[in-house]
Motif scaffolding. Structure first.
Motif, PDB file in Angstrom:
ATOM      1  N   MET A  79      -8.338  -0.022   3.539  1.00  0.00           N
ATOM      2  CA  MET A  79      -7.386  -0.865   3.173  1.00  0.00           C
ATOM      3  C   MET A  79      -6.971  -0.938   1.667  1.00  0.00           C
ATOM      4  O   MET A  79      -6.466  -1.730   0.925  1.00  0.00           O
ATOM      5  CB  MET A  79      -7.879  -2.283   3.380  1.00  0.00           C
ATOM      6  N   SER A  80      -7.584   0.168   0.943  1.00  0.00           N
ATOM      7  CA  SER A  80      -7.205   0.603  -0.256  1.00  0.00           C
ATOM      8  C   SER A  80      -7.155   2.097  -0.552  1.00  0.00           C
ATOM      9  O   SER A  80      -7.496   2.649   0.318  1.00  0.00           O
ATOM     10  CB  SER A  80      -8.286  -0.003  -1.372  1.00  0.00           C
ATOM     11  N   GLY A  81      -6.428   2.639  -1.528  1.00  0.00           N
ATOM     12  CA  GLY A  81      -6.233   4.123  -1.762  1.00  0.00           C
ATOM     13  C   GLY A  81      -5.373   4.868  -0.859  1.00  0.00           C
ATOM     14  O   GLY A  81      -4.381   3.864  -0.262  1.00  0.00           O
ATOM     15  N   GLY A  82      -5.426   5.945  -0.800  1.00  0.00           N
ATOM     16  CA  GLY A  82      -3.994   6.837  -0.256  1.00  0.00           C
ATOM     17  C   GLY A  82      -3.764   6.630   1.212  1.00  0.00           C
ATOM     18  O   GLY A  82      -2.766   6.775   1.578  1.00  0.00           O
ATOM     19  N   PRO A 119      -8.067   9.769  -8.722  1.00  0.00           N
ATOM     20  CA  PRO A 119      -7.989  11.287  -9.263  1.00  0.00           C
ATOM     21  C   PRO A 119      -7.713  11.462 -10.606  1.00  0.00           C
ATOM     22  O   PRO A 119      -8.591  12.291 -11.294  1.00  0.00           O
ATOM     23  CB  PRO A 119      -7.054  11.932  -8.425  1.00  0.00           C
ATOM     24  N   GLY A 136      -3.439   4.072  -5.000  1.00  0.00           N
ATOM     25  CA  GLY A 136      -4.373   4.955  -4.992  1.00  0.00           C
ATOM     26  C   GLY A 136      -4.365   5.975  -5.914  1.00  0.00           C
ATOM     27  O   GLY A 136      -5.250   7.107  -6.031  1.00  0.00           O
ATOM     28  N   GLY A 138      -7.530  14.117  -2.697  1.00  0.00           N
ATOM     29  CA  GLY A 138      -7.226  13.245  -3.942  1.00  0.00           C
ATOM     30  C   GLY A 138      -6.629  14.466  -4.773  1.00  0.00           C
ATOM     31  O   GLY A 138      -6.256  14.109  -6.006  1.00  0.00           O
ATOM     32  N   LEU A 196      -4.422  -1.283   6.656  1.00  0.00           N
ATOM     33  CA  LEU A 196      -3.621  -2.675   6.897  1.00  0.00           C
ATOM     34  C   LEU A 196      -2.957  -2.785   8.231  1.00  0.00           C
ATOM     35  O   LEU A 196      -2.786  -3.656   8.526  1.00  0.00           O
ATOM     36  CB  LEU A 196      -2.798  -2.607   5.654  1.00  0.00           C
ATOM     37  N   ALA A 249      -4.386   3.673   2.669  1.00  0.00           N
ATOM     38  CA  ALA A 249      -4.464   2.184   2.879  1.00  0.00           C
ATOM     39  C   ALA A 249      -3.329   1.730   4.026  1.00  0.00           C
ATOM     40  O   ALA A 249      -3.617   0.703   4.825  1.00  0.00           O
ATOM     41  CB  ALA A 249      -4.076   1.400   1.694  1.00  0.00           C
ATOM     42  N   GLN A 250      -2.308   2.331   4.176  1.00  0.00           N
ATOM     43  CA  GLN A 250      -1.283   1.689   5.073  1.00  0.00           C
ATOM     44  C   GLN A 250      -2.055   1.823   6.674  1.00  0.00           C
ATOM     45  O   GLN A 250      -1.806   0.952   7.365  1.00  0.00           O
ATOM     46  CB  GLN A 250      -0.181   3.076   5.103  1.00  0.00           C
ATOM     47  N   PRO A 255       0.827  -1.254  -0.145  1.00  0.00           N
ATOM     48  CA  PRO A 255      -0.091   0.050   0.058  1.00  0.00           C
ATOM     49  C   PRO A 255       0.822   1.381   0.103  1.00  0.00           C
ATOM     50  O   PRO A 255       0.274   2.441  -0.359  1.00  0.00           O
ATOM     51  CB  PRO A 255      -0.827  -0.069   1.216  1.00  0.00           C
ATOM     52  N   LEU A 256       2.160   1.031   0.160  1.00  0.00           N
ATOM     53  CA  LEU A 256       2.905   2.542   0.375  1.00  0.00           C
ATOM     54  C   LEU A 256       3.252   2.819  -0.922  1.00  0.00           C
ATOM     55  O   LEU A 256       3.545   2.046  -1.738  1.00  0.00           O
ATOM     56  CB  LEU A 256       4.082   2.145   1.240  1.00  0.00           C
ATOM     57  N   GLY A 268       1.331   9.886   1.705  1.00  0.00           N
ATOM     58  CA  GLY A 268       1.820  10.454   0.207  1.00  0.00           C
ATOM     59  C   GLY A 268       1.644  11.817  -0.149  1.00  0.00           C
ATOM     60  O   GLY A 268       2.425  12.305  -0.735  1.00  0.00           O
TER      61      GLY A 268
END
Lengths: 288, 388
Positions: free
Chosen positions: B35-38, A218, A214, B204, B44, B40-41, A115-116, B231
């Protein structure tokens, strides 16, 4: 004045990136009549392929970018041939198919790379500085490649036989087929061209910004917004709208802040849909 | 073959194997977060922490409930950092008779799950830094760690010793996950004599160059990325440095420094940075968690220091189930409130929250303040937890 000039530089840079994405998105709609919800996924995949080539295989970055374009174009070709082709006239089915593909792609990247965000850096850093105004070198390189790619796409579509054939299918599929054009060959080619453009953008832009599973969401939203503004299916409209979106986003964010900047873009699209529902250069009825 | 069957039958009959005893029943416990997307860390990490706590209990033979010894099974749910997904997650857990939830993570998720979990009579732990992370009207909601109202002053004072500052620009997403934290951070800076401006962006956003241009026009001494996802914060720092900003950058928000530094382009780019750590990450006992995770679950942990911060909540929930002898949410909550705040890796802490939320259901362990100076990581200094 410095802010005004800086916003202009940022806007043009954003516009070129949005143009590459939007051209691919609108190409698929214009020729196949398919709204490709997996477009952001191909952008993300392009980034990951380039990253894997550089980080895992030790390939030079320019070669990694070509590998990303090749991989995303090949995957787009196969996907169109095996799945989209069977249901190409069923808008709801193709929408679900492309959305499903996007979910598969993003989950696969999450499983494989985690995920990172990756440690993926553009090989050229620094900026040209003119007093307080600056232009990042990486953005200038990407701008140059984007403009070249847009020019290349224009040449393919307007100066080659395959381009003429694709435009003929977009104009009127029945008549084009009566003339001997074969959608089963040309539709996968159009899809591959579009996904290759998304992959190219991903490979170029993710090392400048960031690369994680992710990043695709966008991108899809921006592509959609841009092609609606330009007129769904219109290549010229998409390119024009991309630069308008980039410049409006830059100036509105600089002068009104990040929240209002995003709002202004949506208000702009809303007003356009009210007063000109076909978009800037869109047509009322598409032939395909 | 006959000998094997005989041995198995004998073992089952005599109840010699604790592992076999643990198969008598199952205790399902939910783990919720993005648990998904920016982000997620963070989700999880929540699932990883819950799996580790469950593995510890299962390896010790299971958990006793109503005369049975049960195996703990973790059911993860991706709540996508949104209120509606967290509410849907609560209902999905209720459909599986899951009454205990470790999670969710973000403020929008916490807002979404609170009324639904209350209706479903579920106990949940949120990790949000929202101003209303806990409310007396939701007595089954617990809080994994305090928000900036508790620790921001300590972090700012530690940072000001290294990076003198008079003006700070805070940047955060424009939803509850951003505004609730940045506004509290701003008050803490003001209380220390620092002038602040707040800048918000649409979640986003991928390219922050226009916002960076706007921030730098005000010429701040420091830019604080508050609760921006790691991120985003990494890209903001990269673009600030590219624009010529040489001041320090702060982070009075969620964990993720490793990822921030990686996305920004390394310590050479980050240069001067201070941040809040939910736990004292340089303590050897805290660092042991990663090795323990690998030993118990046979894989590398995901989620960085967030997993470390979430682990005590998962462990204490299972301890409370054992004390209550049931997974009924009200009984487990009652048992939890009576447990001392202790964890094998974090040490001793306190139940806090009474002062800020009117309800003392927040775990407060020692935390940390990290400093990067001139491109060198000076480490994370332990800060002691204090009672309300």
């Amino acid at each position: 004045m410095e802010q005004f000039l800086q916003a202009g530089i940022i806007g043009i840079s954003l516009g070129a990136q949005y143009a590459l994405l939007a051209l691919g998105f609108t190409l698929i709609f214009g020729i196949l009549g398919v709204v490709n919800f997996s477009h952001g996924g191909f952008y993300m995949l392009g980034g990951y392929v380039a990253y894997a080539c550089v980080d895992r295989l030790g390939v030079p970055y320019p070669v990694a970018v070509l590998a990303a374009v090749g991989t995303t174009a090949a995957l787009g070709w196969v996907f169109e041939l095996l799945l989209i082709e069977r249901l190409v006239d069923d808008h709801l089915a193709t929408l679900m198919l492309t959305l499903g593909l996007y979910l598969v792609m993003s989950t696969a990247m999450l499983e494989v790379f985690g995920p990172l965000a990756m440690d993926f850096r553009f090989p050229i850093t620094g900026a040209l500085r003119f007093g307080p105004v600056y232009a990042p070198l990486e953005n200038l390189v990407v701008l140059g490649i984007c403009l070249t790619a847009i020019m290349g796409l224009w040449l393919v579509l307007f100066r080659t036989d395959i381009g003429r054939a694709l435009r003929a299918l977009a104009d009127d599929r029945a008549v084009a087929m009566a003339q001997g054009l074969r959608p089963k060959l040309l539709f996968p080619a159009a899809f591959a061209l579009a996904t290759g453009l998304a992959g190219l953008t991903g490979a170029l832009v993710t090392p400048i910004l960031s690369l994680s599973p992710g990043v695709a969401d966008p991108v899809l939203a921006t592509s959609f917004l841009t092609v609606i503004l330009g007129g769904l299916g219109s290549l010229g409209g998409a390119a024009l709208a991309a630069f308008i979106v980039g410049i409006v986003e830059a100036y509105s964010s600089v002068y009104f802040g990040g929240s209002i900047g995003a709002l202004i873009l949506f208000v702009l699209v809303l007003l356009l849909l009210v007063f000109r529902p076909t978009g800037l250069l869109g047509r009322e009825v598409r032939g395909a | 073959m006959k000998l094997q069957y005989s041995a198995l039958a004998l073992a089952a009959a005599l109840g010699l194997s604790t592992a076999a005893q643990a198969q008598n029943c199952e205790l399902k416990i939910g783990a919720m977060g993005p648990m998904s997307g920016g982000a997620a860390q963070w989700g999880l990490a929540m699932a990883g922490a819950t799996e580790l706590a469950a593995a510890e209990v299962n390896s010790a033979g299971g958990i006793k409930m109503g005369g049975k010894t049960c195996k703990v099974v973790v059911v993860p749910y991706d709540s996508k950092y949104t209120a509606d997904a967290a509410a849907a997650g609560s209902n999905a857990f209720a459909a599986q008779d899951i009454k205990l939830i470790v999670g969710p993570v973000g403020s929008p998720e916490a807002t979404g799950i609170k009324p639904v979990a209350a209706r479903n009579e579920q106990l949940a732990w949120n990790a949000a830094y929202a101003k209303n992370a806990l409310e007396p009207k939701f007595p089954l909601m617990f809080h994994i760690a305090p928000g900036p109202a508790v620790w921001s002053d300590t972090v700012i004072k530690a940072a000001m010793k290294v990076f003198p500052m008079k003006t700070v620009a805070l940047i955060a997403p424009n939803d509850q996950g951003g505004t609730d934290i940045a506004s509290v951070d701003a008050e803490a800076y003001k209380a220390n004599g620092v002038t602040t401006t707040e800048e918000y962006y649409q979640r986003g956003t991928t390219n922050f160059a226009p916002i960076v241009t706007r921030i730098l026009a005000a010429k701040p001494d420091v830019v604080d990325t508050a609760s921006s996802p790691p991120g985003d914060a990494g890209v903001i720092i990269k673009q600030l440095r590219l624009a010529g900003f040489t001041g320090a950058i702060g982070r009075l928000g969620g964990p993720g420094t490793d990822e921030i530094v990686r996305v920004a382009g390394g310590l050479d780019v980050v240069q001067n940075f201070y941040w809040f750590e939910t736990v004292a990450t340089d303590e050897p006992k805290v660092k042991e968690i990663d090795a323990l995770y690998k030993k118990m679950l046979g894989k590398d942990p995901v989620g960085g220091t967030a997993l470390w911060a979430d682990l005590p909540a998962a462990r204490m929930t299972l301890k409370a189930v054992a004390a209550a002898g049931t997974d009924d949410a009200k009984a487990v909550a009652e048992a939890l409130r009576k447990l001392p705040v202790e964890d094998p890796n974090m040490g001793k802490g306190y139940w806090t929250g009474k002062k800020q939320f009117g309800i003392a259901q927040e775990l407060h362990f020692p935390f940390g303040v990290g400093i990067i100076k001139d491109g060198k990581n000076l480490g994370v200094a332990r800060q002691e937890a204090k009672p309300d």
